[in-house]
Each structure stands twice: as C-alpha cells, then as structure tokens.
Scaffold this motif. Structure first.
Motif, mmCIF file in Angstrom:
data_model
loop_
_atom_site.group_PDB
_atom_site.id
_atom_site.type_symbol
_atom_site.label_atom_id
_atom_site.label_comp_id
_atom_site.label_asym_id
_atom_site.label_seq_id
_atom_site.Cartn_x
_atom_site.Cartn_y
_atom_site.Cartn_z
ATOM 1 N N THR A 164 4.219 4.646 -6.790
ATOM 2 C CA THR A 164 3.127 3.944 -7.469
ATOM 3 C C THR A 164 1.810 4.602 -7.074
ATOM 4 O OG1 THR A 164 4.333 1.862 -7.504
ATOM 5 C CG2 THR A 164 1.951 1.716 -7.678
ATOM 6 N N HIS A 200 3.824 -1.256 -12.183
ATOM 7 C CA HIS A 200 3.814 -2.705 -11.957
ATOM 8 C C HIS A 200 4.778 -3.092 -10.869
ATOM 9 C CE1 HIS A 200 2.985 -6.838 -12.993
ATOM 10 N NE2 HIS A 200 4.266 -7.074 -12.839
ATOM 11 N N PRO A 201 4.365 -3.857 -9.895
ATOM 12 C CA PRO A 201 2.999 -4.326 -9.710
ATOM 13 C C PRO A 201 2.098 -3.187 -9.243
ATOM 14 C CG PRO A 201 4.343 -5.026 -7.858
ATOM 15 C CD PRO A 201 5.260 -4.351 -8.830
ATOM 16 N N PRO A 202 0.805 -3.302 -9.519
ATOM 17 C CA PRO A 202 -0.107 -2.243 -9.092
ATOM 18 C C PRO A 202 -0.203 -2.176 -7.576
ATOM 19 C CG PRO A 202 -1.329 -4.083 -10.037
ATOM 20 C CD PRO A 202 0.126 -4.385 -10.226
ATOM 21 N N TRP A 203 -0.421 -0.966 -7.080
ATOM 22 C CA TRP A 203 -0.545 -0.732 -5.645
ATOM 23 C C TRP A 203 -1.754 -1.482 -5.108
ATOM 24 C CZ3 TRP A 203 -4.354 1.553 -2.590
ATOM 25 C CH2 TRP A 203 -3.967 1.881 -1.282
ATOM 26 N N THR A 204 -1.668 -1.896 -3.873
ATOM 27 C CA THR A 204 -2.775 -2.525 -3.174
ATOM 28 C C THR A 204 -2.817 -1.971 -1.751
ATOM 29 O OG1 THR A 204 -3.582 -4.626 -2.250
ATOM 30 C CG2 THR A 204 -1.244 -4.493 -2.718
ATOM 31 N N ARG A 258 8.175 3.601 -3.450
ATOM 32 C CA ARG A 258 8.709 2.295 -3.806
ATOM 33 C C ARG A 258 10.227 2.205 -3.671
ATOM 34 N NH1 ARG A 258 5.334 -0.520 -7.268
ATOM 35 N NH2 ARG A 258 6.782 -2.239 -7.004
ATOM 36 N N ARG A 269 -6.450 -10.631 -6.621
ATOM 37 C CA ARG A 269 -6.468 -10.140 -8.006
ATOM 38 C C ARG A 269 -6.638 -11.324 -8.942
ATOM 39 N NH1 ARG A 269 -4.929 -4.792 -8.024
ATOM 40 N NH2 ARG A 269 -3.674 -4.161 -6.266
#
Length: 172
Positions: free
Chosen positions: A51, A86-90, A37, A116
């Motif tokens: 993350t 935060h924000p969660p990984w995608t 990140r 989400r």
C-alpha cells in the motif's frame, strides 16, 4: 515458487519480503513502515501486496522492483507485486520497531494519525500546529521550518533547545 534445489534451505517469501527497505527511509523495512500488506505463495509463484503511503508516492516503483529482485535472488521465479489502496495507509501502521529506528536516525516519528472523516476532506491553508519532540535531545520546544521536507511525507523542524534541525514524519 522456489526452485527445487533451493526449496529446502530457502526462507519463506514473507521472510524475504520483510527484509526489503524503503527507498526514502532506508533505516525502515517495508514491513516496519507498514506498507507490506500480504505475501502469498502458490504454485503460480509469489504475490505481494503493498500500500502506498500516499497517492502518487514516487517510491512505489522502486519498492516494487526491490521486492521482485529480492524474491528472485532468493529463488522465487515468478513474482507479482500488487498495489492495494483500501484501506489507505496511515502512519499508525508504522511498527514500534520502525518508530524507534526513525528516532535513532534523527527523524521524529509521527504521533497518532488524525481521525479519518467520511466524505470530502477540507483543505486547510494553515496546517494544524504539531507538538513534536526533538529526536536528538528530547525537548518538546520545536518549531516548524517547512511543512515539506525532502519527501512529501516529511516536514523539517528545528529544536529551540539544542538548535538542531530535524525531519519529522507527518501524521497521516
């Protein structure tokens, strides 16, 4: 901070961190996977933020250790690796280069991540049917063999056209 003798020729901490590969998908760097990140250099040393791909990812300790070792080998004495939730990984964070590397390695890259939703996430006893192209022959006619592959983030599929099994990075 880089030691004084190496300061002139040393790559940036970000450049070093971007070379570290994922322990479970070694064809991808942490940058290609989208878990790297932020990398900040200061007088106190280097701070790296990563993350996890999902809560409880067992590869996090190895990622952290590999980042620390790579940066120390490059001359950075003090390295702090932090976990950012935060924000969660995608899977949308996987770069195009990373997706190409997955396909070259015979692993089907993920499609677009599902939207989400706020609040509790409903538990589905039967996961939704995914349309996944075979990374070997490109055929779209594939079957799920197992929703759980060698790692929790991958499923095992089989191509009905060429008959070959393959892994698929699940969309999250």
């Amino acid at each position: 901070m880089v030691t004084s003798d190496a300061a002139k020729a040393a790559p940036t901490a970000r450049a070093v961190a971007e070379t570290v590969t994922d322990p479970e998908l070694p064809m991808l760097t942490l940058a290609d996977l989208g878990v790297l990140r932020e990398v900040t250099e200061s007088a106190d040393g280097v701070t790296v933020s990563i993350t996890p791909t999902y809560t409880g990812c067992p590869a996090m300790d190895t990622m952290r250790d590999d980042l620390v070792h790579a940066l120390r080998r490059a001359g950075y004495e003090r390295v702090d690796v932090r976990t950012v939730l935060h924000p969660p990984w995608t899977t949308d964070w996987i770069t195009e280069r990373g997706r190409a590397k997955l396909a070259e390695a015979g692993i089907a890259p993920p499609g677009p991540a599902p939207r989400r939703q706020a609040g509790p996430v409903p538990i589905r006893l039967h996961p939704p049917e995914r349309r996944v192209a075979c990374p070997r022959c490109g055929a779209a006619d594939t079957d799920a063999v197992s929703e759980f592959g060698p790692t929790a983030c991958k499923a095992v599929r089989r191509c009905r056209t060429c008959g070959e099994p393959f892994e698929h990075v699940k969309e999250i």
